[in-house]
Write an enzyme that holds these catalytic residues in place. Structure first.
Site, PDB file in Angstrom:
ATOM      1  N   TYR A   9      41.955  60.121  52.869  1.00 32.36           N
ATOM      2  CA  TYR A   9      42.269  58.697  53.036  1.00 32.36           C
ATOM      3  C   TYR A   9      41.067  57.951  53.609  1.00 32.36           C
ATOM      4  O   TYR A   9      40.763  56.835  53.190  1.00 32.36           O
ATOM      5  CB  TYR A   9      43.486  58.522  53.957  1.00 32.36           C
ATOM      6  CG  TYR A   9      43.953  57.084  53.980  1.00 32.36           C
ATOM      7  CD1 TYR A   9      44.848  56.606  53.024  1.00 32.36           C
ATOM      8  CD2 TYR A   9      43.466  56.190  54.932  1.00 32.36           C
ATOM      9  CE1 TYR A   9      45.253  55.284  53.018  1.00 32.36           C
ATOM     10  CE2 TYR A   9      43.856  54.865  54.927  1.00 32.36           C
ATOM     11  CZ  TYR A   9      44.754  54.414  53.973  1.00 32.36           C
ATOM     12  OH  TYR A   9      45.140  53.105  53.954  1.00 32.36           O
TER      13      TYR A   9
ATOM     14  N   PHE B  15      33.882  31.793  35.202  1.00 27.74           N
ATOM     15  CA  PHE B  15      34.614  32.933  34.653  1.00 27.74           C
ATOM     16  C   PHE B  15      36.053  32.832  35.162  1.00 27.74           C
ATOM     17  O   PHE B  15      36.295  32.401  36.283  1.00 27.74           O
ATOM     18  CB  PHE B  15      33.990  34.280  35.039  1.00 27.74           C
ATOM     19  CG  PHE B  15      34.710  35.417  34.384  1.00 27.74           C
ATOM     20  CD1 PHE B  15      34.547  35.654  33.017  1.00 27.74           C
ATOM     21  CD2 PHE B  15      35.603  36.202  35.081  1.00 27.74           C
ATOM     22  CE1 PHE B  15      35.263  36.664  32.385  1.00 27.74           C
ATOM     23  CE2 PHE B  15      36.318  37.221  34.457  1.00 27.74           C
ATOM     24  CZ  PHE B  15      36.146  37.448  33.100  1.00 27.74           C
ATOM     25  N   THR B  16      37.002  33.254  34.326  1.00 26.96           N
ATOM     26  CA  THR B  16      38.429  33.021  34.582  1.00 26.96           C
ATOM     27  C   THR B  16      38.874  33.449  35.984  1.00 26.96           C
ATOM     28  O   THR B  16      39.322  32.620  36.773  1.00 26.96           O
ATOM     29  CB  THR B  16      39.265  33.764  33.527  1.00 26.96           C
ATOM     30  OG1 THR B  16      38.850  35.130  33.501  1.00 26.96           O
ATOM     31  CG2 THR B  16      39.060  33.153  32.141  1.00 26.96           C
TER      32      THR B  16
ATOM     33  N   ASP C 139      27.456  37.470  40.428  1.00 25.69           N
ATOM     34  CA  ASP C 139      28.481  38.242  39.730  1.00 25.69           C
ATOM     35  C   ASP C 139      27.675  39.264  38.926  1.00 25.69           C
ATOM     36  O   ASP C 139      27.132  38.952  37.870  1.00 25.69           O
ATOM     37  CB  ASP C 139      29.330  37.347  38.824  1.00 25.69           C
ATOM     38  CG  ASP C 139      30.401  38.150  38.089  1.00 25.69           C
ATOM     39  OD1 ASP C 139      30.257  39.381  37.999  1.00 25.69           O
ATOM     40  OD2 ASP C 139      31.372  37.540  37.597  1.00 25.69           O
TER      41      ASP C 139
ATOM     42  N   LYS D 297      32.578  47.393  33.635  1.00 23.35           N
ATOM     43  CA  LYS D 297      31.688  46.930  32.564  1.00 23.35           C
ATOM     44  C   LYS D 297      30.412  47.777  32.575  1.00 23.35           C
ATOM     45  O   LYS D 297      30.448  48.918  32.137  1.00 23.35           O
ATOM     46  CB  LYS D 297      31.375  45.433  32.751  1.00 23.35           C
ATOM     47  CG  LYS D 297      32.552  44.577  33.237  1.00 23.35           C
ATOM     48  CD  LYS D 297      33.553  44.245  32.164  1.00 23.35           C
ATOM     49  CE  LYS D 297      34.807  43.549  32.663  1.00 23.35           C
ATOM     50  NZ  LYS D 297      34.682  42.326  33.418  1.00 23.35           N
TER      51      LYS D 297
ATOM     52  N   ARG E  51      38.338  33.141  23.400  1.00 26.04           N
ATOM     53  CA  ARG E  51      37.601  32.551  24.510  1.00 26.04           C
ATOM     54  C   ARG E  51      37.384  31.080  24.138  1.00 26.04           C
ATOM     55  O   ARG E  51      36.344  30.701  23.620  1.00 26.04           O
ATOM     56  CB  ARG E  51      36.261  33.252  24.737  1.00 26.04           C
ATOM     57  CG  ARG E  51      36.348  34.501  25.596  1.00 26.04           C
ATOM     58  CD  ARG E  51      36.778  34.167  27.006  1.00 26.04           C
ATOM     59  NE  ARG E  51      36.878  35.322  27.890  1.00 26.04           N
ATOM     60  CZ  ARG E  51      37.929  35.580  28.669  1.00 26.04           C
ATOM     61  NH1 ARG E  51      39.006  34.821  28.634  1.00 26.04           N
ATOM     62  NH2 ARG E  51      37.926  36.595  29.489  1.00 26.04           N
TER      63      ARG E  51
ATOM     64  N   PHE F 117      45.861  32.841  29.173  1.00 20.75           N
ATOM     65  CA  PHE F 117      45.464  33.556  27.949  1.00 20.75           C
ATOM     66  C   PHE F 117      46.002  34.970  27.893  1.00 20.75           C
ATOM     67  O   PHE F 117      46.205  35.519  26.812  1.00 20.75           O
ATOM     68  CB  PHE F 117      43.928  33.555  27.801  1.00 20.75           C
ATOM     69  CG  PHE F 117      43.206  34.230  28.940  1.00 20.75           C
ATOM     70  CD1 PHE F 117      42.935  33.545  30.109  1.00 20.75           C
ATOM     71  CD2 PHE F 117      42.798  35.551  28.842  1.00 20.75           C
ATOM     72  CE1 PHE F 117      42.282  34.163  31.168  1.00 20.75           C
ATOM     73  CE2 PHE F 117      42.140  36.178  29.898  1.00 20.75           C
ATOM     74  CZ  PHE F 117      41.888  35.483  31.062  1.00 20.75           C
TER      75      PHE F 117
HETATM   76  C1  LIG Z   1      35.611  41.282  34.017  1.00 18.20           C
HETATM   77  C2  LIG Z   1      34.866  40.294  34.792  1.00 18.20           C
HETATM   78  C3  LIG Z   1      35.244  39.942  36.089  1.00 18.20           C
HETATM   79  C4  LIG Z   1      36.521  40.436  36.736  1.00 18.20           C
HETATM   80  O1  LIG Z   1      36.513  41.791  36.914  1.00 18.20           O
HETATM   81  P1  LIG Z   1      37.836  42.703  36.780  1.00 18.20           P
HETATM   82  O2  LIG Z   1      37.287  44.082  37.018  1.00 18.20           O
HETATM   83  O3  LIG Z   1      38.385  42.508  35.411  1.00 18.20           O
HETATM   84  O4  LIG Z   1      38.788  42.291  37.835  1.00 18.20           O
HETATM   85  C5  LIG Z   1      34.441  39.036  36.762  1.00 18.20           C
HETATM   86  N1  LIG Z   1      33.351  38.498  36.201  1.00 18.20           N
HETATM   87  C6  LIG Z   1      32.967  38.801  34.953  1.00 18.20           C
HETATM   88  C7  LIG Z   1      31.757  38.166  34.370  1.00 18.20           C
HETATM   89  C8  LIG Z   1      33.722  39.699  34.194  1.00 18.20           C
HETATM   90  O5  LIG Z   1      33.346  39.966  32.945  1.00 18.20           O
END
Ligand SMILES: *Cc1c(COP(=O)(O)O)cnc(C)c1O
Length: 470
Positions: free
Chosen positions: A85, A137-138, A228, A271, A395, A462
């Site tokens: 943990y 970004f969303t 980011d 990613k 998008r 979306f």
């Molecule tokens: C996917 C993504 C996020 C959010 O990350 P999650 O792992 O899906 O929560 C933030 N910024 C960008 C540019 C992304 O592509």
């Protein structure tokens, strides 16, 4: 002396192909269902590709998020998970990998990127402050707004034009930042949220020069910059390829310099980092780190796992190292480019230049007869699935949501359908199949009609909105 890389051999002897720097050890069979079954599946999913069952999909280009194929070394790492943990050894491996490749001081693990965005927004935004970003970004913007911030787009104008071939279309327009500083004062700006590459603009990179100049401007005014870093390694590849002085630097060196112009980063490790789950927040400021590592225990998990299993942290630590290999990135971006160049050769409108993680079909140019309020990009994603079982995503106006004040749709200039390429998953033959399917949809574009929205969720619509054919 000429080095005999595939590229230089190509120049010497005519066409010589490059290939992926790996071979396949384990396969996962694909399934194609009939057109009648796809028609039914699409209706059941309310014409939203997010609501399709994966079993009904043939080639899945919904996202590059968590869909990576892990290496044998990463899978071996999964067996070394320390599921304690507190104080898991895998956390320390992850921390060391982040410090080595990204160069920040402190690490707060989170379950994925939005967990990190949540913590950073809560810790660094005071209600009423502004947050500048190079295109939204969303999830990032939503967390900034939920923390009481007002998002302001400061990306260069070229980013909003799908035909502009600017090499660094993700760049920040420093005049837009300066204007906001002049208008509201630096103390009203919580921080600059710098995304690299810029997902919503088509996976477009930010140059080193731009990051350096932004740092200088922010230093004058005492404004912090948070990266980011989700696709920062892919961004480094574009700098190596396009920016003077970086051709002979490794991706790892370029990434380190790039990150040095920021005060911290949020990361979706699903990613670039070749993992299936995970994320982190990295910070250089100790006080902010202390606050974030206190918040993480409220929302994510203890500060040495943040919602990830030990084995996931190990796979991620190894994935960071693999993602920094130049031959990996050449094949990754090369595959995206291969698909994009096929489509370009066939006259199909896509966002140029071709970005790092996806091909973005220009749905406005595809369907000039469908108005934006009839969701051209959503329509295109539905048509592509119907034709061939290939899953893409919208998008455009659906992703852009509604204006928080007026309640009207945000109407983005870019109305795009994204074909996102998972890392190390599909072959060149799959890319050929995808290109031919897009061509088939393009060839019957004139008879295609739009959609109407019949269910609209309150947040990030979306993902769960439902549509019907007009
Ligand atoms: C996917 C993504 C996020 C959010 O990350 P999650 O792992 O899906 O929560 C933030 N910024 C960008 C540019 C992304 O592509």
């Amino acid at each position: 002396m000429l080095q005999t890389t595939p590229q230089t051999m190509g120049q010497q002897f005519g066409r010589r192909s490059w290939a992926e720097p790996w071979k396949i050890k384990m396969v996962e069979p694909l399934r194609v269902i009939t057109r009648a079954d796809r028609e039914r599946a699409l209706q059941d999913a309310g014409y939203n590709t997010f609501l399709l069952k994966s079993d009904d999909v043939y080639i899945d280009l919904l996202t590059d998020s968590g869909t990576n194929a892990m290496s044998d070394r990463q899978w071996a790492g999964m067996m070394l998970g320390d599921e304690a943990y507190a104080g898991s050894r895998n956390f320390y491996h992850l921390e060391a990998a982040m410090q080595k490749y990204y160069g920040y001081k402190y690490l707060v693990p989170t379950h994925q990127g939005r967990g990190a965005e949540h913590l950073l927004s809560q810790a660094a935004i005071k209600p009423g402050q502004f947050v500048c970003g190079n295109m939204y970004f969303t999830t990032t913007r939503l967390h900034q707004e939920l923390a009481g911030g007002t998002f302001t787009d400061v990306i260069i104008d070229e980013a909003h034009d799908p035909a502009s071939t600017h090499p660094f279309k993700g760049n920040v327009d420093l005049n837009k930042v300066q204007k906001l500083i002049d208008a509201v004062g630096a103390s009203k700006i919580a921080y600059i949220s710098l995304a690299v590459t810029v997902n919503m603009a088509g996976g477009q990179p930010v140059s080193m020069e731009n990051a350096r100049a932004l740092r200088a401007l922010c230093n004058q005014h005492g404004i912090k910059i948070f990266l980011d870093a989700t696709r920062a390694m892919e961004n480094a590849y574009f700098i190596q390829e396009r920016e003077a002085g970086y051709q002979d630097k490794s991706l790892a060196e370029i990434l380190r310099e790039f990150c040095s112009y920021s005060d911290g980063a949020t990361m979706s490790a699903k990613k670039d980092s070749l993992a299936n789950i995970g994320g982190w927040l990295a910070l250089n400021d100790y006080d902010l780190f202390e606050e974030a590592s206190n918040l993480v225990v409220v929302y994510e998990g203890l500060h040495t796992y943040g919602g990830m299993a030990g084995r996931d942290m190990e796979a991620l630590a190894i994935g960071i190292e693999e993602s920094a290999q130049d031959d990996h990135m050449r094949a990754r971006i090369g595959q995206v480019r291969y698909l994009g160049e096929l489509l370009t050769d066939w006259g199909i409108p896509i966002v140029q230049p071709i970005g790092g993680h996806a091909i973005f079909l220009d749905a406005r140019a595809f369907y000039p007869h469908i108005s934006q309020d009839e969701f051209p990009a959503q329509t295109l994603a539905a048509e592509l699935y119907l034709d061939s079982g290939i899953r893409s995503m919208e998008r455009g106006i659906v992703s852009a949501g509604r204006n928080a004040k007026t309640g009207d749709h945000n109407r983005p200039k870019l109305e795009l359908t994204r074909l996102t390429i998972p890392r190390r998953v599909y072959t060149q033959a799959h890319m050929d199949v995808v290109a031919e399917a897009v061509k088939a949809v393009y060839d019957h574009r004139e008879t295609t009609r739009g959609l109407k929205m019949v269910f609209e969720p309150k947040y990030l619509r979306f993902f769960q909105a439902r549509f019907e054919r007009l």
